[in-house]
Design a protein around this motif. Structure first.
Motif, short mmCIF file in Angstrom:
data_model
loop_
_atom_site.label_atom_id
_atom_site.label_comp_id
_atom_site.label_asym_id
_atom_site.label_seq_id
_atom_site.Cartn_x
_atom_site.Cartn_y
_atom_site.Cartn_z
N GLU A 1 -27.02 6.85 -81.40
CA GLU A 1 -27.61 5.59 -81.87
C GLU A 1 -28.05 4.70 -80.70
O GLU A 1 -29.11 4.09 -80.74
CB GLU A 1 -26.59 4.85 -82.76
N LEU A 2 -27.23 4.67 -79.66
CA LEU A 2 -27.59 3.87 -78.48
C LEU A 2 -28.79 4.48 -77.76
O LEU A 2 -29.65 3.76 -77.24
CB LEU A 2 -26.39 3.76 -77.53
N TYR A 3 -28.84 5.80 -77.73
CA TYR A 3 -29.97 6.49 -77.11
C TYR A 3 -31.27 6.09 -77.81
O TYR A 3 -32.24 5.70 -77.17
CB TYR A 3 -29.76 8.00 -77.22
N GLU B 1 -34.30 3.83 -76.23
CA GLU B 1 -35.65 4.40 -76.21
C GLU B 1 -36.62 3.50 -76.98
O GLU B 1 -37.71 3.22 -76.52
CB GLU B 1 -35.64 5.77 -76.87
N GLY B 2 -36.19 3.07 -78.14
CA GLY B 2 -37.03 2.27 -79.02
C GLY B 2 -37.46 0.95 -78.40
O GLY B 2 -38.54 0.45 -78.66
N MET B 3 -36.58 0.37 -77.59
CA MET B 3 -36.92 -0.92 -76.97
C MET B 3 -37.56 -0.73 -75.59
O MET B 3 -37.83 -1.71 -74.91
CB MET B 3 -35.68 -1.83 -76.91
N GLY B 4 -37.76 0.53 -75.18
CA GLY B 4 -38.38 0.77 -73.87
C GLY B 4 -37.39 0.71 -72.73
O GLY B 4 -37.77 0.56 -71.57
N GLY B 5 -36.12 0.80 -73.06
CA GLY B 5 -35.08 0.82 -72.02
C GLY B 5 -34.77 2.22 -71.57
O GLY B 5 -35.56 3.15 -71.79
N ASP B 6 -33.61 2.39 -70.99
CA ASP B 6 -33.25 3.69 -70.43
C ASP B 6 -31.75 3.92 -70.61
O ASP B 6 -30.98 2.97 -70.75
CB ASP B 6 -33.63 3.72 -68.94
N ILE C 1 -26.76 1.92 -69.76
CA ILE C 1 -27.91 1.65 -70.64
C ILE C 1 -28.62 0.42 -70.10
O ILE C 1 -27.98 -0.60 -69.83
CB ILE C 1 -27.46 1.40 -72.10
N THR C 2 -29.93 0.52 -69.96
CA THR C 2 -30.67 -0.59 -69.36
C THR C 2 -31.73 -1.14 -70.31
O THR C 2 -32.29 -0.40 -71.13
CB THR C 2 -31.37 -0.14 -68.06
N PRO C 3 -32.00 -2.44 -70.19
CA PRO C 3 -33.09 -3.05 -70.96
C PRO C 3 -34.45 -2.63 -70.35
O PRO C 3 -34.47 -2.02 -69.29
CB PRO C 3 -32.83 -4.54 -70.79
N PRO C 4 -35.55 -2.98 -71.02
CA PRO C 4 -36.87 -2.49 -70.58
C PRO C 4 -37.24 -2.80 -69.13
O PRO C 4 -37.97 -2.04 -68.52
CB PRO C 4 -37.84 -3.20 -71.54
#
Lengths: 97, 97
Positions: free
Chosen positions: B62-64, B68-73, B84-87
């Motif tokens: 779910e976090l993946y 991905e959905g928000m353009g993060g990594d 986990i990083t923000p865009p």
């Protein structure tokens, strides 16, 4: 001047988070360079720890002072890693880990 | 509108890096909130892994998708953690770890 400012803005809008091992005392120059380029560094310290605890102590002390001096932050991440941030990234410390 | 823009700028100039444990599937809401607030999250996944491997799988998946959905990594950090990083923050992948 205009180009320099554009460059600075571009760097700010794409911060990098880099994770790599610290194998030798000489590797800290690379860490410092990454911090100057506004990258966040997660350093796996076990390779140097296995080689020499004294060198690891020196490396961490030097990185601590460097991070403090530039207004960045540094923190332990478990037994195997430390995280070092440039001035624009603050490490949030939880009361309970 | 002017205040909103100022707020966004202030957030951008002080990104937070937060390290905390994932103890339950419900904790991922907090992670998502932190990501929306442009924080970088280093998640120690072992507490949930010890409780339920299935729940851990669901949480990471779910976090993946969220990252991905928000353009993060998102990336693994050793056996015990994921980052986990923000865009605005890209994870730099070394060829040799």
């Amino acid at each position: 001047m205009g180009q320099e400012m554009l460059g600075a803005k571009q760097k700010e809008s794409s911060t990098y988070l880099k994770a790599y091992p610290l194998r030798a005392l000489g590797d800290i120059d690379k860490v410092k360079e990454d911090l100057r380029n506004s990258s966040i560094v997660i350093l796996r310290i076990t390779p140097l720890a296995q080689k020499s605890v004294d060198e690891l102590k020196r490396a961490v002390e030097e990185l601590y002072q460097y991070a403090e001096g530039m207004g960045g932050d540094i923190a332990r991440l478990g037994e195997e890693r430390i995280v070092i941030t440039p001035p624009n990234v603050k490490i949030w410390r939880a009361l309970a880990q």
